[in-house]
Design a protein around this motif. Sequence first.
Motif, PDB file in Angstrom:
ATOM      1  N   VAL A   1     -14.563 -30.633  -4.400  1.00  0.00           N
ATOM      2  CA  VAL A   1     -16.039 -31.076  -4.479  1.00  0.00           C
ATOM      3  C   VAL A   1     -16.881 -31.852  -3.464  1.00  0.00           C
ATOM      4  CG1 VAL A   1     -17.542 -32.065  -6.466  1.00  0.00           C
ATOM      5  CG2 VAL A   1     -15.263 -31.629  -7.234  1.00  0.00           C
ATOM      6  N   GLN A   2     -17.872 -31.568  -2.799  1.00  0.00           N
ATOM      7  CA  GLN A   2     -18.777 -31.554  -2.076  1.00  0.00           C
ATOM      8  C   GLN A   2     -19.800 -32.849  -2.310  1.00  0.00           C
ATOM      9  OE1 GLN A   2     -16.979 -30.981   1.177  1.00  0.00           O
ATOM     10  NE2 GLN A   2     -15.959 -30.128   0.091  1.00  0.00           N
ATOM     11  N   ASP A   3     -19.692 -33.680  -2.022  1.00  0.00           N
ATOM     12  CA  ASP A   3     -21.394 -34.306  -2.216  1.00  0.00           C
ATOM     13  C   ASP A   3     -22.376 -34.912  -2.921  1.00  0.00           C
ATOM     14  OD1 ASP A   3     -23.144 -35.782  -0.252  1.00  0.00           O
ATOM     15  OD2 ASP A   3     -23.732 -33.977   0.812  1.00  0.00           O
ATOM     16  N   TYR A   4     -23.018 -35.691  -2.989  1.00  0.00           N
ATOM     17  CA  TYR A   4     -23.966 -36.620  -4.008  1.00  0.00           C
ATOM     18  C   TYR A   4     -24.653 -35.835  -5.480  1.00  0.00           C
ATOM     19  CZ  TYR A   4     -27.977 -35.555  -1.364  1.00  0.00           C
ATOM     20  OH  TYR A   4     -29.259 -35.155  -0.622  1.00  0.00           O
ATOM     21  N   HIS A   5     -23.967 -34.314  -5.084  1.00  0.00           N
ATOM     22  CA  HIS A   5     -24.938 -33.492  -5.900  1.00  0.00           C
ATOM     23  C   HIS A   5     -24.076 -32.769  -6.720  1.00  0.00           C
ATOM     24  CE1 HIS A   5     -26.387 -31.847  -1.938  1.00  0.00           C
ATOM     25  NE2 HIS A   5     -27.150 -31.525  -2.122  1.00  0.00           N
ATOM     26  N   TYR A   6     -22.830 -33.903  -6.831  1.00  0.00           N
ATOM     27  CA  TYR A   6     -21.816 -33.777  -8.323  1.00  0.00           C
ATOM     28  C   TYR A   6     -21.218 -34.705  -8.910  1.00  0.00           C
ATOM     29  CZ  TYR A   6     -23.126 -28.408  -6.624  1.00  0.00           C
ATOM     30  OH  TYR A   6     -23.034 -27.973  -6.531  1.00  0.00           O
ATOM     31  N   ALA A   7     -21.977 -36.117  -8.897  1.00  0.00           N
ATOM     32  CA  ALA A   7     -20.762 -37.195  -9.720  1.00  0.00           C
ATOM     33  C   ALA A   7     -20.470 -36.485 -10.783  1.00  0.00           C
ATOM     34  CB  ALA A   7     -22.049 -38.677  -9.577  1.00  0.00           C
ATOM     35  N   LEU A   8     -20.949 -35.938 -11.452  1.00  0.00           N
ATOM     36  CA  LEU A   8     -20.570 -36.098 -12.819  1.00  0.00           C
ATOM     37  C   LEU A   8     -19.006 -35.065 -13.246  1.00  0.00           C
ATOM     38  CD1 LEU A   8     -23.817 -36.138 -14.709  1.00  0.00           C
ATOM     39  CD2 LEU A   8     -22.785 -38.285 -13.959  1.00  0.00           C
ATOM     40  N   LEU A   9     -19.464 -33.736 -12.330  1.00  0.00           N
ATOM     41  CA  LEU A   9     -18.506 -32.884 -12.448  1.00  0.00           C
ATOM     42  C   LEU A   9     -17.021 -33.397 -12.035  1.00  0.00           C
ATOM     43  CD1 LEU A   9     -18.269 -29.804 -12.240  1.00  0.00           C
ATOM     44  CD2 LEU A   9     -18.113 -30.358  -9.584  1.00  0.00           C
ATOM     45  N   PRO A  10     -16.470 -34.132 -11.770  1.00  0.00           N
ATOM     46  CA  PRO A  10     -15.025 -34.845 -11.520  1.00  0.00           C
ATOM     47  C   PRO A  10     -14.275 -35.236 -13.401  1.00  0.00           C
ATOM     48  CG  PRO A  10     -15.902 -35.749  -9.256  1.00  0.00           C
ATOM     49  CD  PRO A  10     -16.724 -35.297 -10.828  1.00  0.00           C
ATOM     50  N   ARG A  11     -14.811 -36.441 -13.909  1.00  0.00           N
ATOM     51  CA  ARG A  11     -14.612 -36.507 -14.836  1.00  0.00           C
ATOM     52  C   ARG A  11     -14.713 -35.224 -15.626  1.00  0.00           C
ATOM     53  NH1 ARG A  11     -11.644 -39.812 -16.478  1.00  0.00           N
ATOM     54  NH2 ARG A  11     -12.779 -41.685 -15.603  1.00  0.00           N
ATOM     55  N   MET A  12     -15.419 -34.383 -15.988  1.00  0.00           N
ATOM     56  CA  MET A  12     -16.177 -32.930 -16.179  1.00  0.00           C
ATOM     57  C   MET A  12     -15.066 -32.296 -16.366  1.00  0.00           C
ATOM     58  SD  MET A  12     -19.980 -32.214 -16.228  1.00  0.00           S
ATOM     59  CE  MET A  12     -21.408 -33.280 -16.969  1.00  0.00           C
ATOM     60  N   LEU A  13     -14.251 -31.731 -15.374  1.00  0.00           N
ATOM     61  CA  LEU A  13     -13.253 -30.525 -15.373  1.00  0.00           C
ATOM     62  C   LEU A  13     -11.866 -32.063 -15.417  1.00  0.00           C
ATOM     63  CD1 LEU A  13     -13.461 -30.647 -11.518  1.00  0.00           C
ATOM     64  CD2 LEU A  13     -14.004 -28.619 -13.442  1.00  0.00           C
ATOM     65  N   LYS A  14     -11.617 -33.281 -15.512  1.00  0.00           N
ATOM     66  CA  LYS A  14     -10.401 -33.714 -15.470  1.00  0.00           C
ATOM     67  C   LYS A  14     -10.496 -33.284 -17.035  1.00  0.00           C
ATOM     68  CE  LYS A  14      -7.264 -35.350 -13.542  1.00  0.00           C
ATOM     69  NZ  LYS A  14      -6.512 -34.901 -11.710  1.00  0.00           N
TER      70      LYS A  14
ATOM     71  N   GLY B   1     -18.184 -40.540 -13.660  1.00  0.00           N
ATOM     72  CA  GLY B   1     -17.928 -39.341 -13.591  1.00  0.00           C
ATOM     73  C   GLY B   1     -16.976 -39.061 -12.290  1.00  0.00           C
ATOM     74  N   LEU B   2     -17.438 -39.896 -10.892  1.00  0.00           N
ATOM     75  CA  LEU B   2     -16.397 -39.942 -10.149  1.00  0.00           C
ATOM     76  C   LEU B   2     -15.135 -40.500  -9.383  1.00  0.00           C
ATOM     77  CD1 LEU B   2     -19.772 -41.174  -7.545  1.00  0.00           C
ATOM     78  CD2 LEU B   2     -18.354 -39.535  -7.186  1.00  0.00           C
ATOM     79  N   LEU B   3     -14.711 -41.188 -11.750  1.00  0.00           N
ATOM     80  CA  LEU B   3     -13.368 -41.744 -11.328  1.00  0.00           C
ATOM     81  C   LEU B   3     -12.681 -41.165 -11.655  1.00  0.00           C
ATOM     82  CD1 LEU B   3     -14.142 -46.055 -12.300  1.00  0.00           C
ATOM     83  CD2 LEU B   3     -12.880 -44.520  -9.547  1.00  0.00           C
ATOM     84  N   GLY B   4     -13.434 -39.864 -12.103  1.00  0.00           N
ATOM     85  CA  GLY B   4     -12.351 -38.629 -12.616  1.00  0.00           C
ATOM     86  C   GLY B   4     -11.629 -37.478 -11.768  1.00  0.00           C
ATOM     87  N   ASN B   5     -11.815 -38.052 -10.188  1.00  0.00           N
ATOM     88  CA  ASN B   5     -11.613 -37.047  -9.486  1.00  0.00           C
ATOM     89  C   ASN B   5     -10.299 -37.896  -9.095  1.00  0.00           C
ATOM     90  OD1 ASN B   5     -13.032 -35.442  -7.148  1.00  0.00           O
ATOM     91  ND2 ASN B   5     -14.277 -37.767  -7.496  1.00  0.00           N
ATOM     92  N   ASP B   6      -9.234 -38.015  -8.551  1.00  0.00           N
ATOM     93  CA  ASP B   6      -7.918 -38.017  -7.621  1.00  0.00           C
ATOM     94  C   ASP B   6      -8.135 -39.373  -6.470  1.00  0.00           C
ATOM     95  OD1 ASP B   6      -6.109 -37.074 -10.040  1.00  0.00           O
ATOM     96  OD2 ASP B   6      -6.493 -34.794  -9.188  1.00  0.00           O
ATOM     97  N   LEU B   7      -8.848 -38.351  -5.651  1.00  0.00           N
ATOM     98  CA  LEU B   7      -9.532 -38.878  -4.561  1.00  0.00           C
ATOM     99  C   LEU B   7     -10.464 -38.763  -4.483  1.00  0.00           C
ATOM    100  CD1 LEU B   7      -8.419 -39.374  -1.303  1.00  0.00           C
ATOM    101  CD2 LEU B   7      -8.071 -37.713  -0.647  1.00  0.00           C
ATOM    102  N   LEU B   8     -11.888 -39.632  -4.014  1.00  0.00           N
ATOM    103  CA  LEU B   8     -12.466 -39.815  -3.125  1.00  0.00           C
ATOM    104  C   LEU B   8     -12.803 -40.324  -2.114  1.00  0.00           C
ATOM    105  CD1 LEU B   8     -16.031 -39.852  -3.864  1.00  0.00           C
ATOM    106  CD2 LEU B   8     -15.640 -42.085  -4.811  1.00  0.00           C
ATOM    107  N   SER B   9     -12.893 -39.632  -1.346  1.00  0.00           N
ATOM    108  CA  SER B   9     -13.656 -39.946   0.401  1.00  0.00           C
ATOM    109  C   SER B   9     -15.154 -40.132   0.665  1.00  0.00           C
ATOM    110  CB  SER B   9     -12.427 -39.111   0.865  1.00  0.00           C
ATOM    111  OG  SER B   9     -12.007 -39.172   2.495  1.00  0.00           O
ATOM    112  N   PHE B  10     -14.730 -41.053   1.398  1.00  0.00           N
ATOM    113  CA  PHE B  10     -16.195 -41.642   2.342  1.00  0.00           C
ATOM    114  C   PHE B  10     -15.900 -41.412   3.953  1.00  0.00           C
ATOM    115  CE2 PHE B  10     -16.206 -43.552  -1.714  1.00  0.00           C
ATOM    116  CZ  PHE B  10     -17.776 -43.341  -1.834  1.00  0.00           C
ATOM    117  N   HIS B  11     -17.466 -41.386   4.640  1.00  0.00           N
ATOM    118  CA  HIS B  11     -16.425 -41.686   6.456  1.00  0.00           C
ATOM    119  C   HIS B  11     -15.780 -42.059   7.013  1.00  0.00           C
ATOM    120  CE1 HIS B  11     -19.226 -38.010   6.992  1.00  0.00           C
ATOM    121  NE2 HIS B  11     -19.871 -38.323   6.116  1.00  0.00           N
TER     122      HIS B  11
END
Length: 513
Positions: free
Chosen positions: A160-173, A207-217
């Motif tokens: 997933v790319q960027d701040y347009h989709y903060a809720l998406l990871p949780r929805m997917l998981k 939402g973001l904690l639905g990710n397995d890996l969350l990466s920043f610069h």
Amino acid sequence: MAWTRDRLEEVARTRLGGAKLVVVANREPYIHTCDGDDIRCLRPASGLTTALDPVLRACRGVWVAHGSGDADRAAADEHGRVAVPPEDPSYTLRRVWLTKEEVEGYYYGFANEALWPLCHIACARPRFDAADWERYRAVNRKFADAVLGEVRGGPAAVFVQDYHYALLPRMLKDARPDLVVLHFWHIPWPNREVFRICPWQEELLDGLLGNDLLSFHIQYHCNNFLETVDRALESRVDWDRFAVTRGGKTTWVRPQPISIDPDLVAGSLPEDPRKEERRLRKRLGVRDQPLLVGVDRVDYTKGIPERLRAVDRLLTLHPDFRRKFTFVQVGAPSRVHIPAYRRLGEEIDALVEEINWRHGNHTWRPIVYLNEHHGPELLFPLYRAAAACVVSSLHDGMNLVAKEFVAARGDHRGVLVLSRFTGAAQELSDALLINPYAVDEFAGALRQALVMPAAEQERRMRRLRQQVEDNNIYRWAGMLLSAAGKLVGGRDEESTGHERNGVRPQVLVGSAP
Ligand code: GDG
């Protein structure tokens, strides 16, 4: 071993263990537009598309994006799918159709009027509008449905790319706990005091904690994120391993600085550099004075008025610099539907006019302002002709212009003047680092750049170039995909405790995945 396109393709083919790769990004890698009665297919230039397009080609993945071209529907099938690239169809572009109201609320509204100013500690106040938030949520749901439709019946990794989709990871998981979900957040993460003003902070973080890996610069943004979670949510933050565990599920938080495509730079080299420069100067209407160059979207985070004021201060303090340089600012119009962006455009126009009037005459203007979008055919000659490139962001996740300038300078000349408040400043410490708010210091750095001896330029530029060469966009994508591969294949020692297709999947520990 150096990171190349071939090496990245190899990683994509071999490390995902047969899992399907799905990229989700607001922007499409290919856009269809009407050209009279014909349909044309355009490739928008961006670092992200150049890095991820070969990966998806190599592993025949899917790219899910907002279908925004006026001929996108005509070019796609009834599910919004189109095989790309047109000349050699190798992967699927799945277009999600959004109404004008959805684009207003999700993209302009919540993403760009709430999250963008919230995450950039700059001057604009975030606007939290409940209707925009509802649209943001609904569009995230729409994208989740599109992704779930694409990954039916098999293992998959979703990037997933960027701040347009903060809720998406949780929805997917929630729908598919077996999916590997990784997310790259391209903009800064602010400190927890700033983030807590968002009325929906808990839902965004969850939402973001639905990710397995969350990466920043950079690590600093990772730390800010972990502190925000620590303060706002019921969870266990593990500072030794940079991970958050919530409800038995772990999210790893890691820095992975983005970079540029070295092939794009190499492909733009002129046959005759002098002729290229002559043509450029003619086009810009500037004589042989040294050029200072700025390239930005017209965005209030980029510090464009601060830069113009520094030019003004330099000319006021040192009138002997009049007619000794020209400042060329490329300002690509951006998000012009948002009032703060329109006001910024007016402020820049007024400053350019005022400074040119104060210091210029009928044969010389200190500032040439190109207020339109330009592609690499103008930007690279400009980088190569510049005495200095000036990046003065008030806050910036990374800043690719700084890296493009360095990559373009095979002649080891030119000076990079770089804001300390960019992610790039962490890596590019041989630049002249400035605080864009400190106008005298900034004007002094412009002066230093204009008088720097060639030997010092070369010494700095060699080190800058080494840094950018070693850390290119292929490395960025390769490292993130390798991490996804470990999560899919369970090659590391530690388990999340989550069952995936009857197999206990493993995740990364310790060092950066
Ligand atoms: C976000 C973060 C982070 C092409 N034509 C023009 C133009 N381009 C290209 C540049 C460069 C890119 O656009 C702009 O790069 P930035 O890094 O400044 O990007 P943002 O749009 O702010 O993007 C940023 C980035 O994501 C990647 O993660 O680095 O921190 O904010 O490649 O060559 N740029 C401009 N005018 C043109 O006509 N300004």
